[in-house]
Design an enzyme around this catalytic site. Structure first.
Site, PDB file in Angstrom:
ATOM      1  N   ASP A 135       0.853  -1.188   0.000  1.00  0.00           N
ATOM      2  CA  ASP A 135       0.000   0.000   0.000  1.00  0.00           C
ATOM      3  C   ASP A 135       0.886   1.233   0.000  1.00  0.00           C
ATOM      4  O   ASP A 135       1.705   1.434   0.901  1.00  0.00           O
ATOM      5  CB  ASP A 135      -0.892  -0.004   1.243  1.00  0.00           C
ATOM      6  CG  ASP A 135      -1.984   1.036   1.170  1.00  0.00           C
ATOM      7  OD1 ASP A 135      -3.149   0.688   1.404  1.00  0.00           O
ATOM      8  OD2 ASP A 135      -1.667   2.201   0.868  1.00  0.00           O
ATOM      9  N   ASP A 225      -3.607   2.186  -5.569  1.00  0.00           N
ATOM     10  CA  ASP A 225      -2.344   2.232  -4.819  1.00  0.00           C
ATOM     11  C   ASP A 225      -2.079   0.977  -3.982  1.00  0.00           C
ATOM     12  O   ASP A 225      -1.243   1.003  -3.095  1.00  0.00           O
ATOM     13  CB  ASP A 225      -2.297   3.476  -3.929  1.00  0.00           C
ATOM     14  CG  ASP A 225      -2.901   3.256  -2.558  1.00  0.00           C
ATOM     15  OD1 ASP A 225      -3.921   2.540  -2.499  1.00  0.00           O
ATOM     16  OD2 ASP A 225      -2.361   3.772  -1.578  1.00  0.00           O
ATOM     17  N   GLU A 226      -2.793  -0.071  -4.287  1.00  0.00           N
ATOM     18  CA  GLU A 226      -2.611  -1.289  -3.509  1.00  0.00           C
ATOM     19  C   GLU A 226      -2.475  -2.496  -4.402  1.00  0.00           C
ATOM     20  O   GLU A 226      -3.018  -2.529  -5.498  1.00  0.00           O
ATOM     21  CB  GLU A 226      -3.819  -1.533  -2.602  1.00  0.00           C
ATOM     22  CG  GLU A 226      -3.962  -0.579  -1.470  1.00  0.00           C
ATOM     23  CD  GLU A 226      -5.250  -0.837  -0.728  1.00  0.00           C
ATOM     24  OE1 GLU A 226      -5.514  -1.993  -0.393  1.00  0.00           O
ATOM     25  OE2 GLU A 226      -5.992   0.140  -0.511  1.00  0.00           O
TER      26      GLU A 226
HETATM   27  N1  LIG Z   1     -12.522   8.564   0.619  1.00  0.00           N
HETATM   28  C1  LIG Z   1     -11.787   8.679  -0.495  1.00  0.00           C
HETATM   29  N2  LIG Z   1     -12.317   9.277  -1.559  1.00  0.00           N
HETATM   30  C2  LIG Z   1     -11.623   9.380  -2.687  1.00  0.00           C
HETATM   31  N3  LIG Z   1     -10.384   8.939  -2.849  1.00  0.00           N
HETATM   32  C3  LIG Z   1      -9.805   8.350  -1.833  1.00  0.00           C
HETATM   33  C4  LIG Z   1     -10.469   8.180  -0.613  1.00  0.00           C
HETATM   34  N4  LIG Z   1      -9.637   7.562   0.218  1.00  0.00           N
HETATM   35  C5  LIG Z   1      -8.510   7.352  -0.460  1.00  0.00           C
HETATM   36  N5  LIG Z   1      -8.579   7.839  -1.716  1.00  0.00           N
HETATM   37  C6  LIG Z   1      -7.526   7.807  -2.705  1.00  0.00           C
HETATM   38  C7  LIG Z   1      -6.490   8.757  -2.301  1.00  0.00           C
HETATM   39  C8  LIG Z   1      -5.433   7.957  -1.655  1.00  0.00           C
HETATM   40  O1  LIG Z   1      -4.157   8.504  -1.789  1.00  0.00           O
HETATM   41  C9  LIG Z   1      -5.541   6.668  -2.385  1.00  0.00           C
HETATM   42  C10 LIG Z   1      -5.103   5.492  -1.551  1.00  0.00           C
HETATM   43  O2  LIG Z   1      -5.880   5.429  -0.405  1.00  0.00           O
HETATM   44  P1  LIG Z   1      -5.295   4.847   0.956  1.00  0.00           P
HETATM   45  O3  LIG Z   1      -4.281   3.845   0.666  1.00  0.00           O
HETATM   46  O4  LIG Z   1      -6.450   4.409   1.771  1.00  0.00           O
HETATM   47  O5  LIG Z   1      -4.670   6.066   1.689  1.00  0.00           O
HETATM   48  P2  LIG Z   1      -3.288   6.762   1.339  1.00  0.00           P
HETATM   49  O6  LIG Z   1      -2.499   5.910   0.421  1.00  0.00           O
HETATM   50  O7  LIG Z   1      -3.594   8.110   0.845  1.00  0.00           O
HETATM   51  O8  LIG Z   1      -2.634   6.832   2.732  1.00  0.00           O
HETATM   52  P3  LIG Z   1      -2.052   5.631   3.566  1.00  0.00           P
HETATM   53  O9  LIG Z   1      -2.215   4.413   2.715  1.00  0.00           O
HETATM   54  O10 LIG Z   1      -0.648   5.963   3.813  1.00  0.00           O
HETATM   55  O11 LIG Z   1      -2.877   5.574   4.794  1.00  0.00           O
HETATM   56  O12 LIG Z   1      -6.918   6.522  -2.720  1.00  0.00           O
HETATM   57 MG   LIG Z   2      -2.253   3.909   0.533  1.00  0.00          MG
END
Ligand SMILES: Nc1ncnc2c1ncn2[C@H]1C[C@H](O)[C@@H](COP(=O)(O)OP(=O)(O)OP(=O)(O)O)O1
Ligand SMILES: [Mg+2]
Ligand SMILES: Nc1ncnc2c1ncn2[C@H]1C[C@H](O)[C@@H](COP(=O)(O)OP(=O)(O)OP(=O)(O)O)O1
Ligand SMILES: [Mg+2]
Lengths: 648, 648
Positions: A135, A225-226
């Site tokens: 991730d 992103d995963e």
């Molecule tokens: N509620 C949402 N609405 C729209 N896009 C989103 C939402 N949540 C996440 N995204 C998008 C933006 C994020 O950069 C991407 C990946 O989400 P996520 O992996 O959950 O968080 P993140 O990568 O931004 O931070 P991290 O994984 O470090 O907690 O998906």
């Molecule tokens: Mg992420």
DNA sequence: GTGGAGTCC
DNA sequence: AATGGGACTCCAC
DNA sequence: GGGCAAGTT
DNA sequence: TCGTAACTTGCCC
């Protein structure tokens, strides 16, 4: 600033149990603590859906909660949340009542059923695979940071009206994904807002995947992103340990793409997913593939960390005494009756720490819907609404072209100014995708809705197609194993405006530009101090962060595949393998399409492990592909990215 | 002669509901009607298990019941029946209490689950096949009659201590299968008793099957005198209707074998089975393959007519308001909770009139146990008991030789003089079949039993082997479709006293004579006036009316089969097809034999229709054999002859 | 896995 | 006086 | 099958 | 600055 008990941590509030205490309060005819108790759960709810998942804590949640509460108070959104909270509270007391009545019954049968299930599930435990969940850290933010290195130490977020994400600096202030921009600004006045750039995220994601393919060519993209990887084979070949491999992989990703990723390593995808959040950002966590280690890990894991458990289910579970996965066992006799078959089985697998050990490329899944929706200023003028519908239909046509499919049913979605959501659907006499069709078929149901609630004021409208039929050739792609993507689809089968329009640029998820609709253009570029407050423009055709199914990049050699011949099914018009037996089978199937589909689905749900259902697809598998044990080459199964509560 | 209400018909007595009336009676502290009510159900029970199935009625059941009651009164058997009746009555009131408690609950979920199941089952309805159930009329009696034509019009029965059957003349007096001889004599003093001649029955059965093979070479022998046929193909080929075909077949059977058979013709085996009893003797009944016709047929059909519903279940169902299959629907929300998953699903399929449409030769089933047991004069002397055990072991060895198998667990069964039954089992360190082993392994558990109940007086002792391993070569017989029987098994694989002793005489179910144990010889030949009361000798090695798996006679051409090579599994020592992949698969399987077996079993139970499980066996099927739709060539499935409550 | 009960022929 | 034998499934423990 | 709630990124 | 968009599953009717 009410500093109530247990509000400095991100734990949910205690449910107001209908105990004697509460009864006494009612005797006083004065719900003294009730106002407060009501606030408790509401505040917690206002913290947003992405609470525990964000990883970083050490934030004073009580302060955050208070600020959000104050910022929200009085808005329509708030009212809606309040109403939902009331409903949920009622639902929970109903659950508790049911549990009490259940207690009067003889539950030994349920208890034994649960134990039987546990025993059966236990047998399916597979600890032989090394599954990795990767991730990216604050993904959109990380990508943006590459172009704005000066923002490294300042809190910033991506997205305006609602944050899609924010960097870790901003998270210290309580900012999170899904949070309203103005709320975030209250939490962190210095917060910088950046607009969305989906092209960049997609391109970066492709870069990352490029690396992944070296470690597992059949890795599974779970979102932009995963990804899940099965590195068992890689470890064996290279004689390396999983942690070592993942460290190397993460290093390589960082070197090649300049972004950091976190990873979880465990025996199955569910565990790996949980683990990837343990050492965020830029960290990794290995859960030993050892039964007792897993059981202990789960025992203390808050249910909320589970992939299908959100705010609501968390509260419901907590109400019946289930806060951690370990708590599940003690309540196993109730869970089926209280939460239904699916949730029950899901929770059981969670208690045991079981999950998928298979990993399959995203292009082997079947997309089920394509849709678009947008929020706008409150609107109630029927003419304007029709314009909006027209525009939505045109947006959808573009998406349908890109998805290379048509839909046999159409779903209209509206959100009132009160945030109430309604959907209405129609089945179209034929599969459609053209804006004209989409508009014409959806107009009547919009009209009907207007009639149902005269003068309704909308804040959102959306259209979605379901019951898709693909217009792509490689319908049977999965049968022959991973077929390379260059199908090029010079199709003549479904001539109805076949749209040989969508050509994909290799491996970056872009496609030929469509005439950009010139629209209410807010072409905002926010400056770093965030003063220029502009409305987010989400109508761009590049806004995709939904389903974009790309082939995994082929790591080294491109395998050659014989050119197949295709026959078109007269019923569903999908191309089929040119084999008489299979073709006839398919037609039989198609004739009672939905019926069989439902049946198979229910069967699949019933028989939890191993048994493969009866579709010709599943019958076909097994003769080709990987013979790697524990990693069968599946035909199009259900989408494992989705957190269906079902195990498998 | 109490001529109570509703006792002239063979309907079960009303359950004494815990209504106000009953409550009032208890207030009086005098269970006035209770003595009577108790007799009601007991008398009904004493009528015996084969009540409704016998076909002919027009007998005054109240008289019969009364005579049986008087004849039985005071015996140990009677006491035992009385006790069981009490227990059952208690169990039923428990069920009713549970139902009442259930009623306080919200059963909409169960209701919907039932409706969902019904919908799902409905989808699996297959009305395309013509299934026939054939059942010989008063079979043993009919066979005996051929040698004693003078008995045509006199009531006679076959079997002494207990009637195995009787002719239709005798049935007018209330005589039935399973009835004690002396009771039958009370009902019909003129009754003539004939001893059993299993050779004759088996020979005659083979004659009948000879005919059946012409109509469906893959017919399924369901017992010595019953068979299922799928005549769909035959009808199509000959351009004849099912009724016409069956008439012809019955005529042909009558001409060639001189016995009459009855038949039921319907869309599935369950219905056909019921129908074959409708116009007995020497009749047939067609249930139209029409959904509403079937539903109406079931609606008024007493549950007791169903194949898995006996005296006990009938009473339990009646207690909750289910007397006919149509009544099932109204109670569907309770059935799962009250009677369990299996019974529930079974009842649902019955309500819908669904059943198997597949028919498969008996030799494709796997026998699960081999045993022998015998009744004797009350015995408590440990020395005598050991002698009896020794003798039983020797009997069993013979049966094991004939069955060409060994057993890995051994079950000792004893019946006390009180008719209480106990079983105790041991798993043997290796598969056994020799009398010495059988004796030595079962002796300790007999001793333990003696210890548990000192001075126990036995009236029956039995031994049974389960967890069989075949010593026949064609373990994988079913994989290649119907292989002709001449395997001859000159096996060297399992040399351990390989017993190449059992040679079967072609097609009459006989086998080489074993040295007849000279025993307590009551070589009775009963004369027609039945005065010489002799104890039935059931110890003959020809007494088989149990499982004798014979190949269906090949109708015309004998198909040739290549001589296969066999490899022996080092774990289970069963011969396996000489194919490396399959062999390895088998070994994998064997290594976790029991675990996997259980899993598969449970899975099979869970997924009701179609899905084929995961054993290598099932994986193999599908490439060869009939392509007849709806009649897949199954690998060794469960034994469909058995009335497992599961639909399939 | 064990033991008991129910069912069928 | 007196109530069989073989086999299978389901359930509770 | 329609509608809705919930969950996830 | 004014509460996203896209997608899936599961429950209820
Ligand atoms: N509620 C949402 N609405 C729209 N896009 C989103 C939402 N949540 C996440 N995204 C998008 C933006 C994020 O950069 C991407 C990946 O989400 P996520 O992996 O959950 O968080 P993140 O990568 O931004 O931070 P991290 O994984 O470090 O907690 O998906
Ligand atoms: Mg992420
Ligand atoms: N307890 C038993 N009940 C029924 N049949 C038994 C029993 N024990 C042995 N048998 C044998 C004798 C029967 O002739 C034979 C076939 O049984 P079944 O078909 O039920 O009755 P039947 O053929 O004697 O009469 P019919 O079928 O005309 O009612 O099985
Ligand atoms: Mg018969």
């Amino acid at each position: 600033m009410a500093t109530n008990a247990s509000s400095t941590e991100d734990v949910p509030p205690e449910e107001a149990q209908p105990t004697k205490q509460n009864g006494e309060a009612n005797q006083n005819n004065k719900p003294a603590k009730d106002t407060n108790a009501g606030h408790e759960s509401l505040k917690y709810s206002l913290l947003g859906p992405s609470l525990t998942k964000a990883g970083q804590d050490s934030v004073d949640q009580s302060k955050v909660s208070e600020i959000i509460y104050e910022a929200s108070k009085g808005s329509k959104f708030f009212s809606r949340e309040e109403a939902k909270d009331k409903i949920l509270t009622a639902k929970i007391s109903h659950i508790l009542a049911k549990k009490a009545r259940l207690d009067k019954l003889d539950l030994t049968r349920d208890l034994r059923a649960a134990d039987t299930l546990i025993a059966q599930l236990e047998l399916s435990r597979d600890l032989t695979q090394h599954i990795v969940h990767l991730d990216c850290d604050a993904f959109y933010a990380a990508v943006e940071l590459l172009d704005r290195p000066e923002l490294a130490d300042v809190p910033f977020a991506v997205g305006g009206g609602v944050l899609t994400t924010c960097n870790y600096v901003a998270r210290k202030f309580g900012c999170r994904s899904g949070m309203a921009g103005f709320v975030a600004k209250k939490l962190c006045p210095q917060l910088v807002f950046l607009p969305l750039n989906f092209e960049k995220y997609n391109a970066k994601a492709a870069e990352v995947r490029e690396v992944l393919a070296e470690y597992d060519p059949r890795f599974e993209s779970a979102s932009i992103d995963e990804a899940y990887l099965n590195i068992t084979e890689y470890c064996a070949e290279k004689g390396m340990g999983p942690a070592e491999v993942v460290e190397q992989m993460r290093r390589e990703i960082h070197e090649k793409t300049k972004i950091t990723v976190s990873a979880g390593i465990a025996a199955n995808s569910k565990l790996a997913k949980i683990c990837s959040n343990m050492n965020k950002p830029n960290g990794q966590f290995v859960l030993p593939s050892d039964r007792t280690a897993i059981m202990e890990f789960m025992r203390d894991l808050p249910c909320r960390k589970l992939n299908g458990v959100g705010r609501v289910f968390e509260r419901e579970l907590a109400a019946v005494g289930v806060k951690t996965c370990g708590d599940i066992y003690g309540q196993r006799q109730y869970l089926n009756q209280l939460f239904g078959e699916k949730a029950y089985e899901f929770l059981m697998t969670c208690y045991l720490g079981l999950g998928r050990t298979s990993v399959q490329p995203a292009e082997e899944y079947e997309r089920k819907s394509v849709g678009t929706e947008s929020t706008f200023k409150d609107m109630s003028d029927p003419v304007q609404l029709r314009e909006k519908l027209r525009w939505t239909a045109e947006e959808l046509e573009k998406d349908m072209r890109r998805a290379e499919c048509k839909g046999r049913t159409l779903v209209l979605k509206v959100k009132l100014h009160t945030y109430e959501v309604f959907t209405r659907q129609v089945v179209t006499p034929k599969a459609v995708y053209l804006a004209d069709d989409l508009y014409n078929y959806s107009l009547p149901i919009l009209a009907k809705l207007e009639q149902e609630r005269p003068g309704m004021k909308l804040r959102l409208m959306g259209l979605r197609c379901t019951h898709l039929v693909s217009t792509k050739k490689p319908d049977t792609l999965a049968f022959f194993g991973l077929k390379p993507r260059r199908t090029e689809s010079a199709g003549s089968a479904d001539e109805q405006s076949g749209s040989p329009h969508a050509k994909r640029v290799q491996r970056d998820g872009e496609w030929e530009q469509w005439p950009e609709e010139a629209l209410d253009g807010y072409e905002l570029e926010m400056d770093k101090d965030g003063t220029s407050e502009t409305r987010e423009q989400s109508g761009s055709p590049f806004r995709r962060h939904g389903k974009e199914v790309l082939s995994n990049p082929t790591p080294k050699k491109a395998q050659s595949v014989p050119e197949e011949e295709w026959w078109d099914c007269p019923i569903c018009s999908r191309p089929q393998a040119a084999n008489e037996r299979l073709f006839n089978e398919h037609i039989d199937l198609c004739l009672s399409r939905q019926a069989i589909r439902d049946t198979v689905q229910q069967e699949a749900a019933l028989s939890s492990t191993g048994s493969t259902g009866t579709t010709p697809e599943s019958r076909r598998s097994g003769s080709v592909g990987e013979k790697k044990r524990g990693r069968p080459a599946h035909g199009r199964g259900p989408d494992p990215r989705q957190k269906k509560l079902c195990f498998g």
